[in-house]
Design an enzyme around this catalytic site. Structure first.
Site, PDB file in Angstrom:
ATOM      1  N   GLU A  82       0.813  -1.217   0.000  1.00 47.74           N
ATOM      2  CA  GLU A  82       0.000   0.000   0.000  1.00 47.74           C
ATOM      3  C   GLU A  82       0.848   1.269   0.000  1.00 47.74           C
ATOM      4  O   GLU A  82       0.335   2.360  -0.270  1.00 47.74           O
ATOM      5  CB  GLU A  82      -0.936   0.015   1.213  1.00 47.74           C
ATOM      6  CG  GLU A  82      -2.082  -0.984   1.153  1.00 47.74           C
ATOM      7  CD  GLU A  82      -3.113  -0.644   0.092  1.00 47.74           C
ATOM      8  OE1 GLU A  82      -3.092   0.490  -0.430  1.00 47.74           O
ATOM      9  OE2 GLU A  82      -3.944  -1.514  -0.226  1.00 47.74           O
ATOM     10  N   GLU A 113       7.305 -21.970   8.205  1.00 45.52           N
ATOM     11  CA  GLU A 113       7.514 -21.071   9.345  1.00 45.52           C
ATOM     12  C   GLU A 113       8.472 -21.657  10.384  1.00 45.52           C
ATOM     13  O   GLU A 113       8.980 -20.943  11.248  1.00 45.52           O
ATOM     14  CB  GLU A 113       6.190 -20.715  10.008  1.00 45.52           C
ATOM     15  CG  GLU A 113       5.533 -21.836  10.781  1.00 45.52           C
ATOM     16  CD  GLU A 113       4.312 -21.346  11.555  1.00 45.52           C
ATOM     17  OE1 GLU A 113       4.331 -21.467  12.783  1.00 45.52           O
ATOM     18  OE2 GLU A 113       3.361 -20.839  10.928  1.00 45.52           O
TER      19      GLU A 113
END
Length: 294
Positions: A82, A113
């Site tokens: 963004e 992960e």
């Protein structure tokens, strides 16, 4: 151990979640969500320290790098992508990495992960250096991928910070600055995409927005470095010029085009009644701050 994490505890208020009607579920979620902003408020002093470090990185032409797994990684990427349309940054200035690579944004990559070395590989791929700031995000505060990334960032002299949703989080040991937003038990036990994810999003909003203000990407409360990548943003750019200068829409549109769609330059041109080249020079001297250029 997971049972020691408050984000993994069962919520006493929702033991009968499966018996609630739809409205009761929604009301329960809304009630719990109201606690998130208050939890974030308690960490504002720590968030402020992170913002100061990020601004310093930007001033030294360094970058802000988010690392995380699952929801935490996705939120980092969301905040990063963004920044170019909102603040006119290039796509390298703020970046997000997720365990398992971009394919993990839409589909879980099993085991990614749990591998510390994957984060080191990701950070090496962009030439991480001492000018950069790395922020590790993990609701549990114990994700190996994030720990590995913070370890590597420290080894090259980068600034490091962590965002977690448990107190005394494991990742806090590996970051120079820590934000620990204690969101507590979720309505759905262990589903940290809920309150914990909301808290992380709020903190990331604060860090990126306050940091961009700190390097001149905002004039008053207007996003004057907005990139006009679609018709909506072209119109918004013209409206920003109107709001910043008080001129008519037509005059704003004229200066917008004269300034080659550079909103900052158009504002300076209008308010100082100068040409495009002079406006650019004033902005350069002011290091991009419109208020200083004026």
């Amino acid at each position: 151990m997971l049972e020691n994490l408050s984000t993994e505890h069962r919520n006493e208020k929702t033991m009968n979640l499966d018996e609630m009607n739809i409205k009761e579920v929604l009301q329960s979620m809304n009630e719990e969500d109201r606690t998130v902003a208050l939890a974030v408020e308690k960490e504002i002093e720590h968030i402020e320290k992170v913002v100061r470090v990020v601004i310093q990185s930007f001033e030294e032409e360094g970058r802000l790098i988010y690392i995380g797994a699952g929801t935490s990684g996705r939120l980092g990427i969301l905040d990063a992508v963004e920044c170019p349309p909102t603040f006119g940054t290039d796509d390298k200035m703020v970046q997000g990495f997720i365990a398992g690579g971009l394919k993990a944004f839409t589909k879980a990559v099993e085991g990614a992960e749990d591998r510390e070395e994957l984060a080191e590989e990701d950070l090496k791929s962009i030439g991480l250096n001492e000018k950069d700031t790395v922020i590790g995000i993990a609701a549990s505060g114990r994700t190996p991928y994030v720990i590995g990334g913070l370890k590597y960032a420290n080894s090259v002299g980068a600034s490091t910070a962590s965002i977690s949703c448990n107190k005394n989080a494991e990742i806090s040991k590996y970051a120079k600055l820590n934000v620990e937003v204690e969101t507590g038990a979720e309505i759905l036990t262990g589903s940290t995409r809920l309150k914990a994810g909301t808290a992380q999003k709020l903190v990331l909003n604060m860090i990126s927005t306050a940091s961009m203000i700190g390097v001149g990407k905002v004039y008053k409360n207007l996003m004057v470095d907005v990139q006009s990548t679609n018709e909506k943003l072209v119109e918004r750019s013209k409206r920003i010029i109107v709001e910043a200068t008080g001129v008519s829409y037509e005059v704003a549109a004229e200066h917008y085009e004269k300034a080659e769609r550079n909103v900052k330059a158009a504002i300076v041109m209008v308010l100082l009644q100068c040409e495009y080249g002079e406006a650019l020079e004033k902005l350069k001297v002011a290091k991009g701050f419109v208020k200083k250029a004026l």
